[in-house]
Scaffold this motif. Structure first.
Motif, PDB file in Angstrom:
ATOM      1  N   HIS A  17       3.161  -3.371   0.808  1.00 32.83           N
ATOM      2  CA  HIS A  17       3.295  -2.261   0.428  1.00 32.83           C
ATOM      3  C   HIS A  17       3.279  -1.368   2.133  1.00 32.83           C
ATOM      4  CE1 HIS A  17       3.017  -2.526  -3.977  1.00 32.83           C
ATOM      5  NE2 HIS A  17       2.047  -3.014  -3.524  1.00 32.83           N
ATOM      6  N   ASP A  18       2.764  -2.289   3.030  1.00 35.35           N
ATOM      7  CA  ASP A  18       2.593  -1.522   4.186  1.00 35.35           C
ATOM      8  C   ASP A  18       3.765  -1.719   5.116  1.00 35.35           C
ATOM      9  OD1 ASP A  18      -0.257  -0.684   4.133  1.00 35.35           O
ATOM     10  OD2 ASP A  18      -0.589  -3.044   3.735  1.00 35.35           O
ATOM     11  N   TYR A  19       5.003  -2.507   4.600  1.00 29.99           N
ATOM     12  CA  TYR A  19       5.938  -2.764   5.410  1.00 29.99           C
ATOM     13  C   TYR A  19       6.572  -1.730   6.145  1.00 29.99           C
ATOM     14  CZ  TYR A  19      10.812  -4.521   6.464  1.00 29.99           C
ATOM     15  OH  TYR A  19      12.043  -4.715   6.974  1.00 29.99           O
ATOM     16  N   ASP A  20       6.989  -0.756   5.405  1.00 28.84           N
ATOM     17  CA  ASP A  20       7.601   0.777   6.131  1.00 28.84           C
ATOM     18  C   ASP A  20       6.712   1.251   7.260  1.00 28.84           C
ATOM     19  OD1 ASP A  20       9.850   0.383   4.351  1.00 28.84           O
ATOM     20  OD2 ASP A  20       8.878   1.960   3.056  1.00 28.84           O
ATOM     21  N   GLU A  21       5.593   1.319   7.086  1.00 28.53           N
ATOM     22  CA  GLU A  21       4.511   1.860   7.931  1.00 28.53           C
ATOM     23  C   GLU A  21       4.492   0.814   9.322  1.00 28.53           C
ATOM     24  OE1 GLU A  21       1.092   4.309   7.568  1.00 28.53           O
ATOM     25  OE2 GLU A  21       0.847   3.555   5.557  1.00 28.53           O
ATOM     26  N   VAL A  22       4.573  -0.405   9.000  1.00 21.39           N
ATOM     27  CA  VAL A  22       4.636  -1.433  10.085  1.00 21.39           C
ATOM     28  C   VAL A  22       5.953  -1.257  10.888  1.00 21.39           C
ATOM     29  CG1 VAL A  22       4.331  -3.802  11.045  1.00 21.39           C
ATOM     30  CG2 VAL A  22       3.029  -2.963   9.002  1.00 21.39           C
TER      31      VAL A  22
END
Length: 342
Positions: A17-22
């Protein structure tokens, strides 16, 4: 700035779920050749790998991946990054401390951490890390409509100067057999390190199997040199000839990158100092790599070689468009006990 704000920075495991923020803190990484966008989810599923985020006020401000290698005796930190607006505030130091805190109880056999960096290593950093090896980096960009021309140009340069001597890619069995003799690593690999696409590894069997699973293309060749002072020679007329330890190259399958226009990244790691062999290996790796590209795709080719080959490879690539990538690759190593203190 006071370091008190670091008390509000949390280091937590990364999730899908953190992909976009990374990705939001990754703009411009590796000059547009960042392969984390297509590797992120694959890495999450790797049991030998752990990925961590630095979060400040619930916002992602840092990332690092840690891969356990060498049969569990070492770990490699990869793709470390900090959000532009948070750099210089101690985030990296906080991440490093968390890595040591994670490794010590979970992987008790791990004694050292390695990383490969494009940055020049200042003396102050050498008080914490040992510089294991440095290589030069030469890179060219080949849009789709220039691929055929590039292959023909390099093929002409190799064949007109050295003749036709085709190389055959090694099978998985041949790769494992090549390193059964420890002297192969001693002669071919500085410090015994097999550096594949910024991943510094020993020749431990588990590492070789890891690379085989990734579809790395391996070429190995022997070459003869005239010599009067060699370890073992055979007489051919009046000429002393020695068979060198050879030359090795690893080609990473092309991977899609954010550069755009269907561009891919193609890493070729070169091991050895013979310029003739280096050129032949680049040619054969390029031929293999182009075959793996999707229809209509272009590629940025990155060559990593011993410093003595810089001028030869630069001249070899004349007529091709240079790509403004990094100029050097430095491999650093740190004792995990030292890492814990910092």
């Amino acid at each position: 700035m006071s370091e008190d704000f670091l008390l509000d920075v949390q280091i937590v495991p990364a999730t899908s779920h953190d992909y976009d923020e990374v990705m939001s803190i990754s703009g411009g990484i590796d000059c547009g050749l960042d392969y984390l966008p297509v590797s992120y989810h694959k890495w999450l599923a790797d049991p030998q790998r752990r990925m961590f985020l630095a979060k400040f006020k619930k916002q992602v401000v840092g990332f690092v991946s840690l891969l356990v290698v060498d049969g569990g005796e070492a770990a490699v930190a990869q793709k470390l990054r900090v959000a532009l607006w948070m750099r210089g505030r101690g985030i990296v130091r906080l991440i490093q401390k968390h890595l040591s805190d994670t490794l010590c109880p979970r992987y008790r056999e791990v004694t050292k951490v390695r990383l490969a960096t494009s940055e020049h290593v200042p003396p102050t950093k050498l008080s914490k890390y040992q510089l294991i090896h440095s290589k030069v980096v030469v890179s060219v960009i080949l849009p789709h409509d220039q691929l055929d021309h590039a292959v023909k140009l390099l093929k002409h340069r190799v064949q007109s100067a050295y003749g036709k001597q085709p190389l055959d890619a090694l099978t998985p069995e041949e790769v494992l057999s090549l390193f059964e003799n420890s002297r192969t690593a001693e002669r071919l690999l500085p410090k015994g390190l097999l550096i594949q696409g910024w991943l510094p590894l020993s020749t431990h069997k588990s590492n070789l199997e890891l690379l085989i699973q990734r579809g790395i293309v391996w070429f190995h060749s022997e070459h003869c040199e005239k010599t009067s002072d060699c370890e073992s020679t055979t007489k051919s007329g009046d000429t002393s000839v020695t068979i060198s330890s050879g030359f090795l190259s690893l080609g990473t399958p092309p991977i899609s990158v954010p550069l755009g226009d269907g561009m891919h990244r193609f890493d070729i790691d070169l091991f050895g100092t013979d310029p003739v062999s280096a050129k032949k290996h680049i040619l054969h790796q390029l031929i293999k790599g182009v075959q793996l590209l999707p229809l209509g795709a272009g590629v940025v080719c990155i060559f990593y070689a011993e410093t003595s080959l810089h001028d030869e490879l630069t001249n070899f690539c004349q007529g091709l468009t240079k790509f403004h990538f990094y100029k050097e690759q430095n491999v650093l190593e740190q004792d995990i006990k030292v890492l814990a203190r910092h």
